[in-house]
Design an enzyme around this catalytic site. Structure first.
Site: not given
Length: 432
Positions: A151, A307
């Site tokens: 990204e 996460r």
């Protein structure tokens, strides 16, 4: 907004295929988003949608693309939502161009977003393709697809993030200066960092992996005690000296996420502050956490996130610690390259995407040349007119349009216009 479409008589269906398609987009109301009109996402969505919009909710992300977790829809003639962009592409595969179709199949290979960040996102990383396939097969409810997710974030406002591991010399300074880290991981393990040099890259990765995994794996009671101790020490020392930017950030994180191991782990990461118009990119298996500000984000079409802190969402600490690349060093900041008047390009090292920023003064004009791949256009400021061989459309803030492959676009602004184009990486479309 009325759209005047003129299809040339001798162009037929081919000209119509190249017509710009106006899109309606999805939003996410994650709790870290900015509230109501303070959020750029809210303002874009309000202009892009006919729905009643609640100004008291957080508006975190606007998604533009084909991912099933937040699909875009073609706008019908009456302004309502029509078919999904993915459905339309399936019926019109030539809109992607042959190279894109052969490489990625009948889907848009990138996902474009607007982010409005009021408080930190989780410490996270995205898997490479091999791991993504494994995770999706094992836990399809958690990991929605089998794709990797490189990204790039392009700052719209001042934008802050934690990104990648700090250089080795800085890490040594951190271990010396933050005794709480040694308390968590043990003195023998912490002191390993002083026995390695940058020349032995594999040894460096091994030592950092060991220390970071021990830190992130600390039990809840120990973490609570050590984070509280760190907080007290920094508050006391702030009476006698000026705290560093990282120390002030850590205290801020502790207020928002008390007793979270992510508070201490922030010392391991680069604290990056982007000015508007600067960008950073992240490959697979690189740790990061967006902290504050608004940005345009583009990525491979995926929603896979692992996460490990600064969140109330499910954690997978062991997976994150095992998947990280443990590359050390400050990330490359892209300033963009001017490719023609008023247009700046941000070109990361990933095949799926690039971003162009067009800053067009009132009354000026420019051209996006035809390229053999699809694009998404987003208007974030101003008004103007956009024309192709198949159509002439008025554009204004909040407009999102799909641009088929092989479509040249002429732009003229009637007020200062800021427009972003996300498309396939030029190095893939035009190999040397």
């Amino acid at each position: 907004m009325e759209i005047a479409t003129v299809v040339k008589a001798n162009g037929g269906c081919e000209a119509d295929r190249r017509r710009l398609r106006r899109l309606r987009c999805s939003v996410k109301d994650y709790d870290w988003g900015k509230i109501g009109s303070d959020s750029l996402v809210y303002r874009v969505y309000a202009a892009n949608s006919d729905y009643e919009i609640d100004p008291t909710r957080p508006y975190a992300e606007l998604w533009m693309g084909t991912h099933e977790s937040g699909p875009s829809y073609l706008e019908d003639a009456d302004g309502s939502n029509g078919v999904t962009l993915r459905s339309w592409i399936t019926e019109n595969p030539k809109s992607l161009g042959n190279r894109v179709l052969e490489k990625w199949g009948c889907d848009l290979p990138f996902l474009f977003k607007v982010l409005s960040v009021a408080r930190p996102l989780s410490i996270q990383a995205h898997p490479d393709k091999k791991l993504a396939k494994k995770m999706h097969k094992a836990h399809p409810n958690l990991y929605k697809d089998d794709n990797h997710k490189p990204e790039m974030a392009l700052a719209y406002t001042q934008f802050e993030a934690l990104c990648g591991f700090i250089p080795l010399q800085e890490l040594k300074s951190v271990i010396r200066a933050i005794p709480e880290i040694e308390e968590l991981v043990g003195s023998e393990e912490a002191n390993q960092v002083f026995c390695i040099t940058e020349h032995d890259e594999e040894k460096v990765k091994s030592v950092v992996r060991t220390i970071f995994t021990l830190l992130m794996s600390a039990d809840a009671d120990t973490t609570k005690k050590i984070v509280s101790k760190l907080k007290r020490r920094l508050h006391m020392e702030s009476q006698e000296r000026q705290l560093t930017d990282k120390e002030r950030l850590v205290l801020k994180l502790e207020k928002q996420y008390p007793n979270d191991i992510g508070v201490i782990s922030a010392f391991f990461f680069n604290y990056v502050k982007l000015n508007p118009g600067e960008a950073l990119y992240l490959g697979a298996n690189e740790p990061h956490a967006y902290l504050f500000g608004e940005c345009l984000e583009v990525m491979a079409t995926s929603d896979n996130v692992v996460r490990a802190g600064l969140t109330s969402k499910p954690l997978d600490i062991q997976t994150l610690c095992s998947m990280l690349s443990y590359k050390l060093g400050y990330p490359e900041i892209l300033k963009g390259t001017r490719i023609r008047p008023y247009i700046t390009r941000y070109l990361p090292p990933f095949e799926e995407f690039e971003v162009d920023l067009c800053d067009l003064p009132s009354g000026a004009s420019t051209v996006f040349p035809s390229v053999p791949g699809p694009s998404l256009l987003l208007v974030l400021q101003g008004e103007g007119r956009m024309s192709t061989e198949a159509s002439a459309d008025g554009i204004s803030m909040g407009d999102v349009l799909f641009v088929p492959a092989d479509t040249e676009i002429h732009l003229r602004s009637s007020s200062d216009l800021k427009l972003y184009r996300a498309g396939i990486n030029s190095r893939f479309l035009f190999p040397l």
